[in-house]
Design a protein around this motif. Sequence first.
Motif, PDB file in Angstrom:
ATOM      1  N   TYR A  38       0.846  -1.203   0.000  1.00 21.53           N
ATOM      2  CA  TYR A  38       0.000   0.000   0.000  1.00 21.53           C
ATOM      3  C   TYR A  38       0.877   1.248   0.000  1.00 21.53           C
ATOM      4  O   TYR A  38       1.954   1.251   0.605  1.00 21.53           O
ATOM      5  CB  TYR A  38      -0.933  -0.007   1.214  1.00 21.53           C
ATOM      6  N   GLY A 141     -11.864  -0.480   2.951  1.00 20.39           N
ATOM      7  CA  GLY A 141     -11.264   0.146   1.771  1.00 20.39           C
ATOM      8  C   GLY A 141     -10.577   1.433   2.191  1.00 20.39           C
ATOM      9  O   GLY A 141     -11.033   2.132   3.103  1.00 20.39           O
ATOM     10  N   ASP A 143     -10.451   4.354   1.118  1.00 16.88           N
ATOM     11  CA  ASP A 143     -11.192   5.623   1.041  1.00 16.88           C
ATOM     12  C   ASP A 143     -12.369   5.699   2.013  1.00 16.88           C
ATOM     13  O   ASP A 143     -13.016   6.749   2.130  1.00 16.88           O
ATOM     14  CB  ASP A 143     -11.726   5.832  -0.386  1.00 16.88           C
ATOM     15  N   MET A 155      -5.590  13.885   4.427  1.00 12.56           N
ATOM     16  CA  MET A 155      -5.585  12.424   4.521  1.00 12.56           C
ATOM     17  C   MET A 155      -4.164  11.933   4.334  1.00 12.56           C
ATOM     18  O   MET A 155      -3.519  12.238   3.327  1.00 12.56           O
ATOM     19  CB  MET A 155      -6.499  11.828   3.441  1.00 12.56           C
ATOM     20  N   GLY A 251      -8.012  11.432  -7.284  1.00 11.24           N
ATOM     21  CA  GLY A 251      -7.661  10.073  -6.901  1.00 11.24           C
ATOM     22  C   GLY A 251      -6.873   9.367  -7.995  1.00 11.24           C
ATOM     23  O   GLY A 251      -5.992   9.953  -8.619  1.00 11.24           O
TER      24      GLY A 251
HETATM   25  C1  LIG Z   1      -6.502   6.597  -4.771  1.00 12.75           C
HETATM   26  C2  LIG Z   1      -7.426   6.848  -3.609  1.00 12.75           C
HETATM   27  O1  LIG Z   1      -8.771   6.844  -4.051  1.00 12.75           O
HETATM   28  C3  LIG Z   1      -7.115   8.220  -3.021  1.00 12.75           C
HETATM   29  O2  LIG Z   1      -8.108   8.656  -2.139  1.00 12.75           O
HETATM   30  C4  LIG Z   1      -7.270   5.772  -2.548  1.00 12.75           C
HETATM   31  O3  LIG Z   1      -5.936   5.700  -2.109  1.00 12.75           O
HETATM   32  C5  LIG Z   1      -7.695   4.414  -3.061  1.00 12.75           C
HETATM   33  O4  LIG Z   1      -8.765   4.024  -2.235  1.00 12.75           O
HETATM   34  P1  LIG Z   1      -9.630   2.718  -2.611  1.00 12.75           P
HETATM   35  O5  LIG Z   1     -10.053   2.789  -4.030  1.00 12.75           O
HETATM   36  O6  LIG Z   1     -10.653   2.573  -1.546  1.00 12.75           O
HETATM   37  O7  LIG Z   1      -8.498   1.611  -2.493  1.00 12.75           O
HETATM   38  P2  LIG Z   1      -8.733   0.121  -2.002  1.00 12.75           P
HETATM   39  O8  LIG Z   1      -9.966  -0.400  -2.674  1.00 12.75           O
HETATM   40  O9  LIG Z   1      -8.597   0.063  -0.536  1.00 12.75           O
HETATM   41  O10 LIG Z   1      -7.417  -0.562  -2.645  1.00 12.75           O
HETATM   42  C6  LIG Z   1      -7.403  -0.891  -4.009  1.00 12.75           C
HETATM   43  C7  LIG Z   1      -5.952  -1.113  -4.374  1.00 12.75           C
HETATM   44  O11 LIG Z   1      -5.310   0.168  -4.539  1.00 12.75           O
HETATM   45  C8  LIG Z   1      -3.958   0.104  -4.074  1.00 12.75           C
HETATM   46  N1  LIG Z   1      -3.777   1.086  -3.003  1.00 12.75           N
HETATM   47  C9  LIG Z   1      -4.857   1.669  -2.399  1.00 12.75           C
HETATM   48  C10 LIG Z   1      -4.638   2.628  -1.432  1.00 12.75           C
HETATM   49  C11 LIG Z   1      -3.311   2.974  -1.082  1.00 12.75           C
HETATM   50  N2  LIG Z   1      -3.062   3.903  -0.131  1.00 12.75           N
HETATM   51  N3  LIG Z   1      -2.272   2.375  -1.707  1.00 12.75           N
HETATM   52  C12 LIG Z   1      -2.484   1.446  -2.658  1.00 12.75           C
HETATM   53  O12 LIG Z   1      -1.518   0.901  -3.224  1.00 12.75           O
HETATM   54  C13 LIG Z   1      -3.737  -1.324  -3.598  1.00 12.75           C
HETATM   55  O13 LIG Z   1      -3.211  -2.067  -4.688  1.00 12.75           O
HETATM   56  C14 LIG Z   1      -5.142  -1.805  -3.291  1.00 12.75           C
HETATM   57  O14 LIG Z   1      -5.266  -3.214  -3.391  1.00 12.75           O
END
Ligand SMILES: C[C@](O)(CO)[C@H](O)COP(=O)(O)OP(=O)(O)OC[C@H]1O[C@@H](n2ccc(N)nc2=O)[C@H](O)[C@@H]1O
Length: 290
Positions: A38, A141, A143, A155, A251
């Motif tokens: 992550y 997740g 977010d 954040m 994002g």
């Molecule tokens: C890009 C953002 O939307 C910014 O707010 C978030 O960091 C992503 O949030 P999200 O979509 O809820 O992410 P998740 O569904 O938890 O993770 C999906 C994938 O995104 C990558 N991921 C997510 C968040 C993070 N801080 N680092 C990562 O590398 C990981 O490979 C993870 O398996």
Amino acid sequence: MSFSKDGAPADPGAAASRMAWAKVNLTLHCTGQRADGYHLLDSLVVRAGVGDRLDVAAADDLTLTVSGPRAEGVPTDARNLVLRAAEVLDAGAGRGAALHLEKHLPAAAGIGGGSADAAAALDLLAAHWGVPLPTETAQFGADVPVCLTRGPQRMQGVGEILTPLSALPPCHMVLVNPGVDVPTPAVFSALSDKNQPPMPEVIPSFAGFSELIDFLSAQRNDLAAPAIARGPVIGGCLEALSDAALARMSGSGATCFGLYATVAQAEAAAHRIASAAPRWWVAAAPILAA
Ligand SMILES: C[C@](O)(CO)[C@H](O)COP(=O)(O)OP(=O)(O)OC[C@H]1O[C@@H](n2ccc(N)nc2=O)[C@H](O)[C@@H]1O
Ligand SMILES: Nc1ncnc2c1ncn2[C@@H]1O[C@H](COP(=O)(O)OP(=O)(O)OP(=O)(O)O)[C@@H](O)[C@H]1O
């Protein structure tokens, strides 16, 4: 018996609703990577006044129905982040609820559509069932923690460290999604430099719109380059928003935002873009205060 937030017994037959407002990263700095892969982030996050709506009514079984202009392709089974959150909150007690999700946000679009729905489900069902919110919500997740807040936040961490910021000056946003799929994991893994500078240690209070724009213009979205490489039409979205005081991807994309000083400017831009690109998702919305 379930109790409402103020402790008064809620009418178990009453329906209740929550809005799942869009989550927009005005900045997104990637400052490192954990051993689990992550990425460590530093992001100024706001909620925009456009979102999904989640309704609940008392029922013996836990069910979900989905409607609305962005319902196509959204699962109604355990894959839906709303039901996933409900199951964890219920913790095997077998509580029921009839949930209805009205989708207005594009999914997997960089504006927390699914994540905001999961956060709304946690908040709504905790009140409906009279159970406490989980203390650790990043399990749903990255977010989801920020989607449980409303005012502007800094954040950090992987999304679990949140610092409320003072209210931003009035600011109106146009959100544009061109419908290209840029999966969050792929965009993160395509990011070449994962150790980039954070935002300034202190995020100032902004006297007005131009001061906010000056600050934001000096920040970044580090995921924009890998996302645009995968979905070049994102560059077209930014071009369409070129009359904004600031245009940037949110994002991991593909949604881009433009910031405007007035409602009239934002609505005119939204109308112009929607007319020029009728297949794109376009929305004008204010940035929400706390
Ligand atoms: C890009 C953002 O939307 C910014 O707010 C978030 O960091 C992503 O949030 P999200 O979509 O809820 O992410 P998740 O569904 O938890 O993770 C999906 C994938 O995104 C990558 N991921 C997510 C968040 C993070 N801080 N680092 C990562 O590398 C990981 O490979 C993870 O398996
Ligand atoms: N409530 C939901 N709304 C939309 N998509 C959902 C929902 N629950 C599960 N999904 C599925 O998960 C995917 C979206 O998950 P994801 O976590 O990427 O949502 P998101 O928070 O909208 O994305 P992003 O973090 O890019 O804003 C969709 O492709 C869809 O198949």
